[in-house]
Design a protein around this motif. Structure first.
Motif, PDB file in Angstrom:
ATOM      1  N   LYS A 123      -2.757  -5.900 -15.455  1.00 59.09           N
ATOM      2  CA  LYS A 123      -2.874  -4.530 -14.936  1.00 59.09           C
ATOM      3  C   LYS A 123      -1.637  -4.152 -14.148  1.00 59.09           C
ATOM      4  O   LYS A 123      -1.026  -4.986 -13.495  1.00 59.09           O
ATOM      5  CB  LYS A 123      -4.081  -4.460 -14.002  1.00 59.09           C
ATOM      6  CG  LYS A 123      -5.413  -4.292 -14.684  1.00 59.09           C
ATOM      7  CD  LYS A 123      -6.417  -3.974 -13.583  1.00 59.09           C
ATOM      8  CE  LYS A 123      -7.830  -4.040 -14.036  1.00 59.09           C
ATOM      9  NZ  LYS A 123      -8.755  -3.855 -12.903  1.00 59.09           N
ATOM     10  N   GLU A 124      -1.331  -2.866 -14.199  1.00 62.00           N
ATOM     11  CA  GLU A 124      -0.209  -2.398 -13.389  1.00 62.00           C
ATOM     12  C   GLU A 124      -0.667  -2.199 -11.947  1.00 62.00           C
ATOM     13  O   GLU A 124      -1.853  -2.094 -11.667  1.00 62.00           O
ATOM     14  CB  GLU A 124       0.307  -1.085 -13.961  1.00 62.00           C
ATOM     15  CG  GLU A 124       1.073  -1.286 -15.260  1.00 62.00           C
ATOM     16  CD  GLU A 124       1.629   0.018 -15.780  1.00 62.00           C
ATOM     17  OE1 GLU A 124       2.828   0.086 -16.004  1.00 62.00           O
ATOM     18  OE2 GLU A 124       0.848   0.965 -15.957  1.00 62.00           O
ATOM     19  N   LEU A 125       0.344  -2.146 -11.047  1.00 64.78           N
ATOM     20  CA  LEU A 125       0.018  -2.031  -9.618  1.00 64.78           C
ATOM     21  C   LEU A 125       0.528  -0.700  -9.053  1.00 64.78           C
ATOM     22  O   LEU A 125       1.671  -0.313  -9.286  1.00 64.78           O
ATOM     23  CB  LEU A 125       0.665  -3.200  -8.865  1.00 64.78           C
ATOM     24  CG  LEU A 125       0.471  -3.241  -7.352  1.00 64.78           C
ATOM     25  CD1 LEU A 125      -0.966  -3.552  -6.985  1.00 64.78           C
ATOM     26  CD2 LEU A 125       1.396  -4.268  -6.706  1.00 64.78           C
ATOM     27  N   ILE A 126      -0.352  -0.010  -8.337  1.00 69.15           N
ATOM     28  CA  ILE A 126       0.071   1.193  -7.610  1.00 69.15           C
ATOM     29  C   ILE A 126       0.110   0.860  -6.130  1.00 69.15           C
ATOM     30  O   ILE A 126      -0.863   0.355  -5.576  1.00 69.15           O
ATOM     31  CB  ILE A 126      -0.915   2.371  -7.810  1.00 69.15           C
ATOM     32  CG1 ILE A 126      -0.943   2.801  -9.271  1.00 69.15           C
ATOM     33  CG2 ILE A 126      -0.536   3.544  -6.931  1.00 69.15           C
ATOM     34  CD1 ILE A 126      -1.721   4.080  -9.507  1.00 69.15           C
ATOM     35  N   SER A 127       1.236   1.092  -5.478  1.00 70.26           N
ATOM     36  CA  SER A 127       1.318   0.923  -4.024  1.00 70.26           C
ATOM     37  C   SER A 127       1.163   2.280  -3.365  1.00 70.26           C
ATOM     38  O   SER A 127       1.789   3.249  -3.789  1.00 70.26           O
ATOM     39  CB  SER A 127       2.677   0.359  -3.605  1.00 70.26           C
ATOM     40  OG  SER A 127       2.947  -0.827  -4.267  1.00 70.26           O
ATOM     41  N   ILE A 128       0.317   2.331  -2.349  1.00 69.86           N
ATOM     42  CA  ILE A 128       0.184   3.573  -1.587  1.00 69.86           C
ATOM     43  C   ILE A 128       0.836   3.340  -0.232  1.00 69.86           C
ATOM     44  O   ILE A 128       0.353   2.534   0.560  1.00 69.86           O
ATOM     45  CB  ILE A 128      -1.295   3.933  -1.354  1.00 69.86           C
ATOM     46  CG1 ILE A 128      -2.097   3.794  -2.630  1.00 69.86           C
ATOM     47  CG2 ILE A 128      -1.434   5.298  -0.708  1.00 69.86           C
ATOM     48  CD1 ILE A 128      -2.176   4.993  -3.477  1.00 69.86           C
ATOM     49  N   VAL A 129       1.929   4.025   0.011  1.00 71.13           N
ATOM     50  CA  VAL A 129       2.631   3.881   1.282  1.00 71.13           C
ATOM     51  C   VAL A 129       2.125   4.949   2.262  1.00 71.13           C
ATOM     52  O   VAL A 129       2.117   6.128   1.933  1.00 71.13           O
ATOM     53  CB  VAL A 129       4.156   4.041   1.072  1.00 71.13           C
ATOM     54  CG1 VAL A 129       4.872   4.193   2.389  1.00 71.13           C
ATOM     55  CG2 VAL A 129       4.697   2.874   0.276  1.00 71.13           C
ATOM     56  N   VAL A 130       1.684   4.516   3.423  1.00 73.95           N
ATOM     57  CA  VAL A 130       1.122   5.464   4.385  1.00 73.95           C
ATOM     58  C   VAL A 130       1.783   5.310   5.753  1.00 73.95           C
ATOM     59  O   VAL A 130       1.519   4.346   6.461  1.00 73.95           O
ATOM     60  CB  VAL A 130      -0.396   5.237   4.562  1.00 73.95           C
ATOM     61  CG1 VAL A 130      -1.017   6.365   5.363  1.00 73.95           C
ATOM     62  CG2 VAL A 130      -1.078   5.064   3.234  1.00 73.95           C
ATOM     63  N   PRO A 131       2.666   6.248   6.135  1.00 71.03           N
ATOM     64  CA  PRO A 131       3.226   6.199   7.478  1.00 71.03           C
ATOM     65  C   PRO A 131       2.156   6.608   8.488  1.00 71.03           C
ATOM     66  O   PRO A 131       1.470   7.606   8.281  1.00 71.03           O
ATOM     67  CB  PRO A 131       4.357   7.239   7.467  1.00 71.03           C
ATOM     68  CG  PRO A 131       4.369   7.839   6.119  1.00 71.03           C
ATOM     69  CD  PRO A 131       3.157   7.411   5.377  1.00 71.03           C
ATOM     70  N   CYS A 132       2.001   5.826   9.546  1.00 71.80           N
ATOM     71  CA  CYS A 132       0.968   6.135  10.541  1.00 71.80           C
ATOM     72  C   CYS A 132       1.563   6.110  11.933  1.00 71.80           C
ATOM     73  O   CYS A 132       2.123   5.107  12.345  1.00 71.80           O
ATOM     74  CB  CYS A 132      -0.148   5.099  10.536  1.00 71.80           C
ATOM     75  SG  CYS A 132      -0.792   4.731   8.938  1.00 71.80           S
ATOM     76  N   PHE A 133       1.404   7.185  12.637  1.00 67.94           N
ATOM     77  CA  PHE A 133       1.812   7.221  14.037  1.00 67.94           C
ATOM     78  C   PHE A 133       0.644   7.779  14.834  1.00 67.94           C
ATOM     79  O   PHE A 133       0.320   8.951  14.696  1.00 67.94           O
ATOM     80  CB  PHE A 133       3.069   8.076  14.186  1.00 67.94           C
ATOM     81  CG  PHE A 133       3.546   8.217  15.599  1.00 67.94           C
ATOM     82  CD1 PHE A 133       3.671   7.108  16.418  1.00 67.94           C
ATOM     83  CD2 PHE A 133       3.864   9.463  16.112  1.00 67.94           C
ATOM     84  CE1 PHE A 133       4.116   7.238  17.721  1.00 67.94           C
ATOM     85  CE2 PHE A 133       4.312   9.608  17.415  1.00 67.94           C
ATOM     86  CZ  PHE A 133       4.433   8.496  18.228  1.00 67.94           C
ATOM     87  N   ASN A 134       0.027   6.931  15.611  1.00 70.76           N
ATOM     88  CA  ASN A 134      -1.171   7.313  16.377  1.00 70.76           C
ATOM     89  C   ASN A 134      -2.248   7.932  15.489  1.00 70.76           C
ATOM     90  O   ASN A 134      -2.662   9.061  15.694  1.00 70.76           O
ATOM     91  CB  ASN A 134      -0.821   8.292  17.506  1.00 70.76           C
ATOM     92  CG  ASN A 134       0.109   7.664  18.532  1.00 70.76           C
ATOM     93  OD1 ASN A 134       0.189   6.429  18.626  1.00 70.76           O
ATOM     94  ND2 ASN A 134       0.791   8.483  19.303  1.00 70.76           N
ATOM     95  N   GLU A 135      -2.663   7.190  14.494  1.00 73.34           N
ATOM     96  CA  GLU A 135      -3.642   7.725  13.538  1.00 73.34           C
ATOM     97  C   GLU A 135      -4.948   6.939  13.571  1.00 73.34           C
ATOM     98  O   GLU A 135      -5.618   6.824  12.548  1.00 73.34           O
ATOM     99  CB  GLU A 135      -3.067   7.704  12.115  1.00 73.34           C
ATOM    100  CG  GLU A 135      -1.815   8.527  11.897  1.00 73.34           C
ATOM    101  CD  GLU A 135      -2.087  10.021  11.794  1.00 73.34           C
ATOM    102  OE1 GLU A 135      -3.240  10.437  12.035  1.00 73.34           O
ATOM    103  OE2 GLU A 135      -1.139  10.761  11.492  1.00 73.34           O
TER     104      GLU A 135
END
Ligand code: UDP
Ligand code: MG
Length: 312
Positions: free
Chosen positions: A2-14
């Motif tokens: 299977k292929e891989l999807i990366s979800i990048v999530v910047p978080c600052f005080n979340e």
């Protein structure tokens, strides 16, 4: 495999938004069974419990990876760290506040998989729920920067996008310190499909962008992608020389013909103020570029990692 999807999530005080986000993204993961997922949260030096939350999520779900910065480096740095460390064949960038609807992901994936696109980007077509003045200045900004820069900036473009590996690699290769992603994304090119959606309010927490921060960010964008302000200052210099030259001739003629006595110091003071103002303004433009060059030559790292999931 299977292929891989990366979800990048910047978080600052979340800390508040993270729970909702994780739930929502899991729903999407269940819809997209043909691919594997990894979630790469980048904690941008949060002062609240964001990091604790991420540690807990990582313990519970090995798909959750995280990087925690030693201090707040800004969203641009967080996105860069995410792209650099993501392992996926596809990488998405998404805000933690659910203003970027995860429900678009399956559609985005389909475009990349079945059609000849390398990037699916999003733009919002309305600025509902935003202060009127802010929308006005935002529109002005896009008008101005698109006149000044060869790289096209799309009005309302979000950072929310799904990219193929080759696009991600191209972006990681742009190692500049002053990062203006909207510009970098269009700089690298590739076949881009634009999806449109209406502005959505954040689920929890508050926006981290004050008007002043946005204004400075806009200036960053201009210095990063255009040298037109430098040309404007040269042209202004030439124009003022021309005016001065004409005035000299007029005054010499007047004196020779009518023998005018010396007069008019108020006008002289005004002229001195105007011209020195213009000079300072131009020096200001110059120093804008100089300071960017200065920071760039120092070659400082874009971000510093305090902790990642690997250490645990
Ligand atoms: N963000 C970040 N570092 C910052 C500011 C913001 O990582 O210094 C993240 C924030 O946690 C969110 C995203 O960037 O996931 C967008 O921020 P925000 O929602 O405040 O911006 P807006 O949507 O109002 O433009
Ligand atoms: Mg937001």
């Amino acid at each position: 495999m299977k292929e891989l999807i990366s979800i990048v999530v910047p978080c600052f005080n979340e800390e508040e938004a993270l729970t909702y986000f994780y739930e929502e993204i899991n729903k999407i993961r269940e819809q997209l069974k043909e691919v594997n997922f990894e979630y790469l949260f980048v904690d941008d030096g949060s002062k609240d419990k964001t990091l604790d939350k991420l540690r807990a999520l990582n313990k519970k779900d090995k798909r959750v990876r995280y990087i925690s910065f030693s201090r707040n480096f800004g969203k641009e740095a967080a996105m860069y760290a995410g792209l650099e460390n993501a392992k996926g064949d596809y990488v998405a960038i998404m805000d933690a506040d659910l203003q970027d609807p995860p429900s678009l992901l399956p559609e985005m994936y389909n475009y990349l998989k079945n059609e000849d696109y390398d990037v699916v980007a999003t733009r919002r077509v309305t600025r509902k729920g935003e202060p009127v003045i802010r929308s006005f200045f935002a529109r002005m900004f896009y008008k101005i920067i698109n006149k000044m820069s060869k790289v096209e900036m799309v009005d309302g473009a979000r950072d929310y996008r799904l990219m193929k590996r080759k696009v991600v690699n191209a972006i990681i290769n742009l190692k500049e310190y002053n990062r203006y992603s909207k510009g970098l994304f269009s700089f690298v090119g590739f076949n881009t499909k634009w999806l449109e959606y209406e502005n959505i309010k954040r689920v929890a927490g508050e926006t981290k962008w004050s008007f002043w921060k946005l204004f400075l960010y806009a200036l960053d964008g201009i210095t990063a992608f255009s040298v037109v302000p430098l040309a404007i200052s040269s042209i202004m210099g030439l124009l003022f020389c021309l005016i001065a030259f004409i005035m000299i001739i007029v005054i010499i003629c007047k004196t020779l013909i009518w023998g005018d006595p010396v007069s008019g110091w108020p006008s002289l003071v005004c002229i001195i103020f105007l011209v020195s103002g213009v000079q300072l303004f131009c020096i200001g433009i110059l120093s804008g570029y100089l300071s960017k060059t200065y920071l760039e030559t120092k070659n400082r790292p874009i971000y510093i990692i305090k902790e990642t999931e690997l250490e645990r």
